[in-house]
Design an enzyme around this catalytic site. Structure first.
Site, PDB file in Angstrom:
ATOM      1  N   ARG A   1       0.844  -1.204   0.000  1.00  0.00           N
ATOM      2  CA  ARG A   1       0.000   0.000   0.000  1.00  0.00           C
ATOM      3  C   ARG A   1       0.876   1.251   0.000  1.00  0.00           C
ATOM      4  O   ARG A   1       0.580   2.226  -0.690  1.00  0.00           O
ATOM      5  CB  ARG A   1      -0.940   0.004   1.211  1.00  0.00           C
ATOM      6  CG  ARG A   1      -2.048  -1.026   1.130  1.00  0.00           C
ATOM      7  CD  ARG A   1      -3.000  -0.911   2.295  1.00  0.00           C
ATOM      8  NE  ARG A   1      -3.833   0.292   2.210  1.00  0.00           N
ATOM      9  CZ  ARG A   1      -4.663   0.694   3.164  1.00  0.00           C
ATOM     10  NH1 ARG A   1      -4.749   0.006   4.305  1.00  0.00           N
ATOM     11  NH2 ARG A   1      -5.388   1.788   3.020  1.00  0.00           N
TER      12      ARG A   1
ATOM     13  N   CYS B   1      -1.485   6.175   8.835  1.00  0.00           N
ATOM     14  CA  CYS B   1      -1.826   4.906   8.179  1.00  0.00           C
ATOM     15  C   CYS B   1      -2.935   5.208   7.186  1.00  0.00           C
ATOM     16  O   CYS B   1      -2.885   6.218   6.483  1.00  0.00           O
ATOM     17  CB  CYS B   1      -2.233   3.860   9.216  1.00  0.00           C
ATOM     18  SG  CYS B   1      -3.606   4.381  10.268  1.00  0.00           S
TER      19      CYS B   1
END
Length: 271
Positions: free
Chosen positions: A172, A230
């Site tokens: 990611r 995040c």
């Protein structure tokens, strides 16, 4: 430094404590269902989406709740200012860390995370219950500002003058996949430090020295300003918790990537 973690044996021996079960799954099953199947006796279910975050929007998928809303939620769960709180989940404390961080941010001074979560509790031969306890309304008062936070511009600046950690999985971070947010990639200058590497195979945190060595590898040491983000400010709270275990302060970009990409003018890095 008092550890922000607690062992199952120490929790079992602790009287006068509020225990919050904060299990949650992206895409389900709902944590409330897991709670009803079995939980630590006396624990109360705390919902990430409604108790620990505000409504999703421009501030990200799990923005900070309004102080009054958080206060009401914690009182409903039996949280009081002068009563210790222990939080746990079943995914390496990644969700419990958000509860720990939110309570600390809003002024609670005695919050700990059950190291190893529910698996450590049952692995120690301790009982579980299916009945939800009767909960007396708590006397918690929100006092925002107990933990350092970052907004988008501050996160961007920290990535150049200090160390900004991206707590997501490496793929990611690199922008190869993005299962949740509309844009893939990372904040320019951020360093990838997957949260999963803060814990061992048993879901317990690495020892403080091992965590200090891990973060030193990213350039974080005493005197270096650090922060974490995040996808939506949940697993990044786990990064902040791990740094606290290591004796290193860090700020949380609560809005995280879901907030960053809400503004198309913000730069995106890949690779």
């Amino acid at each position: 430094m008092t550890s922000p973690l607690i062992t199952p044996a120490d929790l079992a021996a602790l009287d006068g404590v509020t225990v919050l079960d904060v299990r949650w799954r992206l895409g389900g099953p709902p944590g409330a269902e897991l709670y009803r199947e079995g939980h630590i006796p006396g624990a109360v279910y705390c919902d990430l989406d409604t108790d620990l975050a505000g409504p999703p929007g421009a501030g990200g998928r799990h923005p900070l709740p309004e102080p009054g809303a958080f206060q009401d939620a914690m009182r409903r769960l039996g949280v009081s200012d002068h009563r210790p709180v222990v939080v746990y989940d079943d995914v390496g404390s990644t969700v419990a860390a958000r509860a720990w961080w939110a309570l600390r941010y809003f002024g609670h001074r005695d919050v700990r995370v059950l190291d190893g979560g529910l698996a450590a509790w049952t692995g120690a031969g301790l009982p579980v219950a299916k009945e939800a306890p009767a909960v007396a309304v708590g006397e918690f008062t929100s006092r925002p500002g107990g933990m350092p936070v970052l907004v988008a511009d501050e996160a961007a600046a920290l990535a150049t003058k200090g160390v900004l950690l991206d707590a997501r999985a490496a793929e990611r971070y690199r922008g190869e996949v993005e299962p949740v947010d509309p844009v893939a990639g990372h904040v320019p200058g951020a360093v990838n430090a997957p949260t999963t590497e803060n814990v061992g195979p048993d879901g317990r945190f690495l020892a403080p020295g091992a965590l200090r060595s891990r973060f030193a590898g990213f350039g974080i040491r005493e005197g270096v300003e650090a922060g974490a983000y995040c996808g939506s400010g949940v697993t990044a709270a786990h990064e902040v918790l791990a740094m606290e275990v290591a004796g290193l302060p860090a700020a949380l970009y609560v809005g995280s990537w879901s907030d960053w990409v809400a503004d198309p003018s913000r730069p995106v890095a890949t690779g």
